[in-house]
Write an enzyme that holds these catalytic residues in place. Structure first.
Site, short mmCIF file in Angstrom:
data_model
loop_
_atom_site.label_atom_id
_atom_site.label_comp_id
_atom_site.label_asym_id
_atom_site.label_seq_id
_atom_site.Cartn_x
_atom_site.Cartn_y
_atom_site.Cartn_z
CG PHE A 69 -38.09 2.70 46.90
CD1 PHE A 69 -37.56 1.46 46.59
CD2 PHE A 69 -39.17 2.76 47.77
CE1 PHE A 69 -38.09 0.30 47.15
CE2 PHE A 69 -39.70 1.61 48.34
CZ PHE A 69 -39.15 0.37 48.03
CG ASP A 97 -43.63 7.68 45.29
OD1 ASP A 97 -44.10 7.97 46.40
OD2 ASP A 97 -43.08 6.59 45.04
CE LYS A 134 -41.95 4.62 53.63
NZ LYS A 134 -41.68 4.49 52.20
C1 LIG Z 1 -41.93 3.55 51.12
C2 LIG Z 1 -42.10 4.07 49.75
C3 LIG Z 1 -42.87 3.36 48.80
C4 LIG Z 1 -43.49 2.00 49.09
O1 LIG Z 1 -44.40 2.03 50.11
P1 LIG Z 1 -44.87 0.64 50.79
O2 LIG Z 1 -45.90 1.06 51.78
O3 LIG Z 1 -43.65 0.04 51.40
O4 LIG Z 1 -45.41 -0.22 49.70
C5 LIG Z 1 -43.05 3.95 47.56
N1 LIG Z 1 -42.50 5.12 47.26
C6 LIG Z 1 -41.75 5.83 48.13
C7 LIG Z 1 -41.20 7.16 47.75
C8 LIG Z 1 -41.51 5.31 49.40
O5 LIG Z 1 -40.74 5.98 50.26
#
Ligand SMILES: *Cc1c(COP(=O)(O)O)cnc(C)c1O
Length: 403
Positions: free
Chosen positions: A137, A222, A251
């Site tokens: 994700f 990420d 986050k």
């Molecule tokens: C939450 C998340 C995102 C997206 O972040 P947003 O602030 O919602 O745009 C991208 N990558 C990972 C691994 C995430 O957990």
């Protein structure tokens, strides 16, 4: 101010969310209260965002101090908090350069655009393929959701950005034939969060680094969910001993204030020449002042050791609860980040379990239909951790599975 209710939410909001049946009004530490005065222990942490809990005094102080000084000037001007935060991130990681965004998706969007631009600058436009992983994700912008590994999130919006290839995660064999010199980047979560708390195998993560080196591709980690102390390391890559070329974080970086950051080397970052990319709010003084204080607190050996100690307490508690009712086939994760995998006979029912927990006064998360996820504050007091586990135990006794 106008009185508002949960029913008003459905009346005025687009229907893409389905929040729980109450309206939350206040939080302190790891406790939250709703309009009716009901108290909840927070094991959701705003989806791994509230690393220091609610209304952490140090962050309130950083925010209010900055609020009295300077809110916003745009990136046409430099400000102290953003320079300070960038220096801290550079000092704490492999990175030499920082780009600020307002969210995780935007930090990843910047990372992907940079990877493509770096390839164009150094190798030519045909080097544009991006490799990523199933169940990964990376956000909800159209580029990042396409790179993400669940097609259902990007289907139905017309033509998708091209040259994106998804491979099975943790599958060394599948990597073998997939890489070529057309690949400009591999984007991966070292520990998949939304995908269900699946940690990358050490060999797999190491192999990604080697393949990137062989094919002149950039390795993008990420760490939007896994970073900022969640695993007990400041960033998860530090536990793997594999260094990426680009790392994204968001986050918990702002402890609840929206901010994202993309970290990279001076060599790669050089491709973001003036005008190539930008953001009106990115690096906003309010956000960077708070993040700067959050990073200062989290990036301490003593703090991170406490995360590991609390994590052991959380996992021991969850294993203990599961011994009697055996709802879960596995409890996995890293640090203060747990995924309780429903046993096959209960598969698909993570919402029932999360709802039952909420009824007992515990906020939790799902990671898809089969996994109950917890990401409490990194500084959750032991007594709140234990009380949350007791409430979860009661939820496991009372949960009913309806089809
Ligand atoms: C939450 C998340 C995102 C997206 O972040 P947003 O602030 O919602 O745009 C991208 N990558 C990972 C691994 C995430 O957990």
């Amino acid at each position: 101010m106008t009185e508002v209710t949960r029913a008003d939410f459905d009346a005025v909001m687009t229907p893409n969310y389905a929040p729980a049946d109450m309206v939350l009004v206040r939080g302190s530490g790891s406790k939250v209260w709703d309009q009716q005065g009901n108290e909840y222990i927070d094991f959701a942490g705003g989806i791994a965002v509230n690393g220091l809990g609610h209304a952490a005094p140090e962050l309130v102080e950083a925010l209010t101090d900055q609020a009295h000084r300077l809110w916003h000037v745009s990136n046409a001007y430099a400000t102290e908090p953003s320079i300070r935060l960038a220096k801290q991130l550079v000092a704490a990681t492999f990175a030499e350069k920082v780009f600020f965004a307002n969210s995780g998706g935007e930090a990843n969007e910047a990372a992907l655009k940079l990877a493509r631009r770096y390839a164009v600058d150094n190798y030519g436009p045909e080097k544009a393929e991006i490799i990523s992983f199933e169940q990964g994700f990376h956000g909800r912008t159209f580029f990042t959701v396409t790179v993400g590994g669940q097609a259902k999130y990007s289907d139905g919006f017309g033509p998708k950005p091209g040259m994106v290839t998804h491979l099975p995660f943790n599958d060394l064999d599948a990597l073998g034939d997939a890489l070529s010199d057309r690949v400009c980047a591999i984007m991966v979560e070292p520990v998949q969060g939304e995908g269900g708390l699946v940690a990358g195998d050490a060999l797999f993560i190491r192999r990604l680094r080697d393949l990137c080196d062989e094919h002149n591709a950039l390795l993008i980690f990420d760490e939007i969910q896994s970073g900022m102390g969640r695993t007990g390391e400041l960033f998860a890559y530090m536990g793997y001993d594999v260094t990426p070329d680009i790392l994204t974080t968001a986050k918990a970086l702002g402890g609840g204030i929206p901010i994202g950051a993309m970290l990279t080397t001076a060599e790669v970052g050089a491709s973001l020449v003036v005008g190539t990319h930008g953001s009106t709010f990115g690096g906003n003084p309010l956000a960077t002042a708070v993040a700067s204080r959050a990073l200062e607190i989290i990036n301490q050996p003593g703090f991170l050791a406490e995360v590991k100690r609390k994590a052991a307490r959380l996992f021991a508690g969850l294993e203990e609860l599961n011994r009697s009712r055996k709802l879960f086939s596995e409890i996995r994760g890293r640090g203060l980040w747990a995924g309780c995998v429903l046993a096959p006979e209960y598969a698909g029912h993570s919402k029932s379990v999360v709802d039952a927990a909420l009824n007992e006064g515990l906020m939790g998360l799902r990671a898809g239909p089969d996994i109950v996820r917890f990401a409490p504050a990194l500084n959750i007091p032991d007594e709140d951790l234990d009380e949350g586990l007791r409430r979860f135990g009661r939820a496991l006794e009372t949960v009913r599975f309806e089809d």
